[in-house]
Design a protein around this motif. Structure first.
Motif, short mmCIF file in Angstrom:
data_model
loop_
_atom_site.label_atom_id
_atom_site.label_comp_id
_atom_site.label_asym_id
_atom_site.label_seq_id
_atom_site.Cartn_x
_atom_site.Cartn_y
_atom_site.Cartn_z
N GLU A 132 0.86 -1.19 0.00
CA GLU A 132 0.00 0.00 0.00
C GLU A 132 0.88 1.23 0.00
O GLU A 132 2.11 1.12 -0.06
CB GLU A 132 -0.98 -0.02 1.18
N GLU A 133 0.27 2.39 0.05
CA GLU A 133 1.06 3.63 0.02
C GLU A 133 0.90 4.37 1.33
O GLU A 133 -0.14 4.29 1.99
CB GLU A 133 0.62 4.52 -1.15
N ASP A 134 1.94 5.10 1.71
CA ASP A 134 1.89 5.89 2.93
C ASP A 134 1.17 7.21 2.67
O ASP A 134 0.99 7.62 1.51
CB ASP A 134 3.33 6.17 3.42
N ALA A 135 0.72 7.86 3.75
CA ALA A 135 0.13 9.19 3.64
C ALA A 135 1.22 10.23 3.89
O ALA A 135 2.35 9.89 4.23
CB ALA A 135 -0.97 9.34 4.67
N GLY A 136 0.89 11.51 3.73
CA GLY A 136 1.85 12.57 4.05
C GLY A 136 1.93 12.75 5.56
O GLY A 136 1.48 11.90 6.32
N LYS A 137 2.53 13.85 5.97
CA LYS A 137 2.72 14.08 7.40
C LYS A 137 2.18 15.46 7.75
O LYS A 137 2.50 16.43 7.07
CB LYS A 137 4.22 14.07 7.72
N SER A 138 1.40 15.52 8.83
CA SER A 138 0.92 16.83 9.29
C SER A 138 1.84 17.33 10.39
O SER A 138 2.26 16.57 11.25
CB SER A 138 -0.50 16.69 9.86
N HIS A 139 2.17 18.60 10.33
CA HIS A 139 2.97 19.22 11.40
C HIS A 139 2.12 20.28 12.05
O HIS A 139 1.67 21.20 11.38
CB HIS A 139 4.24 19.84 10.83
N HIS A 140 1.86 20.11 13.33
CA HIS A 140 1.01 21.06 14.02
C HIS A 140 1.89 22.09 14.70
O HIS A 140 2.62 21.78 15.63
CB HIS A 140 0.09 20.34 14.99
N GLY A 155 2.59 8.54 -0.72
CA GLY A 155 2.92 7.64 -1.82
C GLY A 155 4.17 6.81 -1.61
O GLY A 155 4.59 6.06 -2.50
N VAL A 156 4.79 6.93 -0.44
CA VAL A 156 5.95 6.08 -0.14
C VAL A 156 5.46 4.63 0.02
O VAL A 156 4.42 4.39 0.63
CB VAL A 156 6.68 6.58 1.14
N PRO A 157 6.16 3.65 -0.54
CA PRO A 157 5.69 2.27 -0.49
C PRO A 157 5.71 1.69 0.92
O PRO A 157 6.69 1.84 1.64
CB PRO A 157 6.69 1.49 -1.37
N LEU A 158 4.62 1.03 1.27
CA LEU A 158 4.53 0.32 2.55
C LEU A 158 4.22 -1.14 2.28
O LEU A 158 3.49 -1.46 1.34
CB LEU A 158 3.38 0.88 3.40
N LEU A 159 4.75 -1.99 3.13
CA LEU A 159 4.32 -3.38 3.16
C LEU A 159 3.71 -3.58 4.54
O LEU A 159 4.38 -3.37 5.54
CB LEU A 159 5.53 -4.30 2.96
#
Ligand code: ADP
Ligand code: MG
Ligand code: ZN
Length: 486
Positions: A132-140, A155-159
Motif C-alpha cells: 500500500e502507500e503511505d500518507a503525508g505528514k501533518s505538522h502542528h 505515496g511512499v511504499p509500505l508493506l
C-alpha cells in the motif's frame, strides 16, 4: 494481568520499503528533504494523473514473502480505501484488496520457553502481507496555531505485515516484532528506523479465561514506536481488560492510543464510530501479476535469514541467544562479526569483543560498524593474542586496542616491541604470589578466618606486581592454591 486469564495478540506492522522511488510515481523516496519538494501530480492526487506500480516494491514484497515461506499470489489487485484527512491528498489510499501479494507464511521465534514452558521455537503464523502507500505528514505548529502538511511521504511504499492472533504475552509480541525487524533489515527492504516511523506497529489484543478456545473482544492499540512501548502498552491492556472481565463488565471493541508520558492507553474511537472506508477496486491499476521466474529470481537472491544465522552461531560458537541476537542486529554488524570469528579462530572471543569494546567505541563515536576504523584483520590479530593467552585481556583492552584505534598497525608487533606479552611462566607467578602473601599477613589471616572477599584484593596486588602482564585467571588459580597450602 489478573490470574486465570491469558492474552491473545496479533500485530499489524507497517514497513516502509527502501525503494528508490515512490509506490506509484517517480518521486524519490527520501526523508529529510525540504517539505513538499518530492511531489508530483500523481502523489499530490491531481485530477487525471495516473499511477504506475513500482516494480522494486513488488520485488521487496516477494523477498519478504519468500523469507517467511508464504504463498506468493500470482494475481492480486489494488483497492481504494476512502477517508478524509489533510495529509491524504487523493482522499483515498491505494491498498491491496481481499487477496494480497503475500498470503500466509510464518516466523519462528526463539525464547518462548520463558512463557510457554517449552523448548526452542514458537511458530507465529502470518495472515498476509500487502502493498500500500503511505500518507503525508501533518505538522502542528502550536505557536502560530496553524498546521502544515508535508507530502514528501505521500505515496511512499509500505508493506503491511499482519500476524495471526498467535502471540500470547507482551514478551512474545516483542520477541516477534524484534525478529520481524531483524528480518526486514537483513533483507535490505527497510531501514528499520522505528523513531522515524520506517517500522511501525499496531497491536491488537484481547484476553480470555485460560484454556478457553474462542477469542475475546479485541482492542487495537496505535502509536507504538518502540519495542518497550509495545510491551508496556500490551501489559497495560491485559491488566485493564482482565480487570473489566473480572468485574463482569464487557471489553469494548475500540481503537486506543498509547500515551507514553502517562504510561496508559486511552480510548480514541469505538467500533460504532469507526469509518466505512467504501473499498472498491482501483480502476487505474491493472491486477498485479507475478511470474514464476520473478519468484525464482527473488528466491535466489535471498541472504541467510537472521533467525537461521542466530541458531547457527549459538550452535557453532556456543553463544547465548541474546548475544547472538545482538550480533545479528544489522547485516553489516553480522558480517563484521563473521569475519572476525573466522580470522581470529574464536567465535566466543570475537563475540566478546564485538559486544564489548567495539560496541562501546561505536556508541562513543556515534557511528555504525560501516565507519569503524579497524578492518576485521587488524582486530582479529588482537583477539587471537588474547585467546592464546599471550596477551592479558586488561592490557589488550586498555593499551593495545586504543593504540590500534589510534593508528597502530599491528597488535603482535606492538606486543613484541613494548614487551606486553603475558608472563606464562607459572614459577614466576608463584613467586609473585608468595611475595604478596608474605607482605599481607593481615588479609591472609582474615581470608583463612572466612573473609573470602579479601581474595580479590590479593589478586589485585599480584596483578599490580606483575605490571599488567599476568593472566588474572591464572593468578586466581595459583593464589587459591597457595592459600590452600599455606
Ligand atoms: P482489521 O482489518 O479490522 O484490522 P483483521 O482481521 O485484519 O482486522 O485483524 C487485524 C489483527 O488483529 C491481526 O493481526 C489479527 O491477528 C488480530 N486479531 C484478530 N482477532 C483478534 C482477537 N480476538 N484478539 C487479538 N487479536 C486479534
Ligand atoms: Mg487493523
Ligand atoms: Zn510523486
Amino acid at each position: 494481568m489478573k490470574p486465570g486469564y491469558e492474552a491473545v495478540i496479533g500485530l499489524e506492522v507497517h514497513v516502509q520499503l527502501r525503494t528508490r522511488s515512490k509506490m506509484f510515481c517517480a518521486c524519490p523516496n527520501l526523508t529529510g528533504a525540504p517539505p513538499n519538494s518530492h511531489t508530483c501530480p500523481v502523489c499530490l492526487g491531481l485530477p487525471g494523473a495516473l499511477p504506475a506500480l513500482n516494480a522494486e516494491a513488488v520485488r521487496m514484497a516477494l523477498t519478504l514473502g519468500l523469507a517467511v515461506e508464504a504463498a506468493i499470489q500470482p494475481r492480486s489487485t489494488f483497492f481504494r480505501k476512502q477517508y478524509f484527512y489533510p495529509d491524504l491528498p487523493k482522499g483515498y489510499q491505494i491498498t491491496q484488496g481481499p487477496v494480497a501479494i503475500v498470503e500466509g507464511g510464518h516466523l519462528d521465534i526463539p525464547g518462548e520457553a520463558r512463557v510457554r514452558g517449552g523448548e526452542g521455537q514458537v511458530r507465529i503464523h502470518l495472515e498476509r502481507a500487502h502493498l500500500e502507500e503511505d500518507a503525508g505528514k501533518s505538522h502542528h505548529d502550536l505557536e502560530g496555531g496553524t498546521s502544515h502538511v508535508d507530502l514528501n511521504r505521500a505515496g511512499v511504499p509500505l508493506l503491511e505485515i499482519v500476524s495471526a492472533p498467535d502471540l500470547r504475552s507482551a514478551q512474545e509480541a516483542s520477541d516477534y516484532l524484534k525478529a520481524l525487524h531483524r528480518l526486514v533489515v537483513a533483507l535490505s527492504i527497510c531501514d528499520g528506523n522505528m523513531e522515524e516511523g520506517s517500522f511501525r506497529c499496531d497491536a491488537n489484543v484481547s484476553v480470555r479465561r485460560t484454556g478457553e478456545a474462542g477469542y475475546g473482544t479485541r482492542v487495537e492499540v496505535k502509536n507504538l514506536n518502540s519495542f518497550r512501548f509495545v510491551r508496556q502498552a500490551l501489559d497495560y491492556e491485559m491488566a485493564r481488560q482482565s480487570a473489566l472481565l473480572e468485574q463482569g463488565q464487557p471489553v469494548q471493541m475500540e481503537t486506543r492510543g498509547w500515551d507514553a508520558s502517562l504510561g496508559e492507553t486511552r480510548g480514541q474511537r469505538t467500533k460504532e464510530a469507526s469509518m466505512d472506508y467504501r473499498y472498491f477496486p482501483e480502476p487505474d491499476l491493472p491486477a498485479l501479476m507475478v511470474e514464476a521466474s520473478e519468484i525464482e529470481a527473488a528466491r535466489a537472491a535471498l541472504p541467510e535469514l537472521p533467525e537461521h544465522r542466530i541458531r547457527r552461531w549459538c550452535e557453532a560458537y556456543g553463544l547465548g541467544l541474546e548475544e547472538a541476537q545482538t550480533l545479528a542486529q544489522s547485516p553489516a554488524f553480522a558480517a563484521y562479526f563473521e569475519a572476525l570469528a573466522r580470522l581470529s579462530g574464536s567465535g566466543r572471543g570475537a563475540a566478546a569483543w564485538m559486544l564489548g569494546e567495539v560496541s562501546r567505541t561505536l556508541n562513543e563515536r556515534g557511528i555504525g560498524i560501516e565507519a569503524f576504523p579497524l578492518p576485521p584483520e587488524r582486530l582479529a590479530e588482537l583477539v587471537r593474542l588474547v585467546e592464546a593467552r599471550t596477551l592479558g585481556f586488561g592490557t589488550a583492552k586498555e593499551v593495545v586496542y586504543p593504540a590500534l584505534l589510534a593508528g597502530e598497525e599491528s597488535a603482535a608487533a606492538m606486543v613484541a616491541r613494548e614487551g606486553l606479552a603475558q608472563v606464562e611462566d607459572q614459577a614466576a607467578i608463584r613467586a609473585l604470589v608468595g611475595q604478596v602473601l608474605a607482605a599481607n599477613p593481615g588479609p591472609v589471616a582474615q581470608i583463612k578466618g572466612g573473609k573470602e572477599s579479601l581474595k580479590g584484593f590479593l589478586v589485585g596486588q599480584v596483578l599490580k606486581a606483575g605490571q599488567g602482564r599476568l593472566d588474572a585467571r591464572l593468578v586466581n588459580e595459583l593464589l587459591a592454591e597457595a592459600l590452600a597450602k599455606g
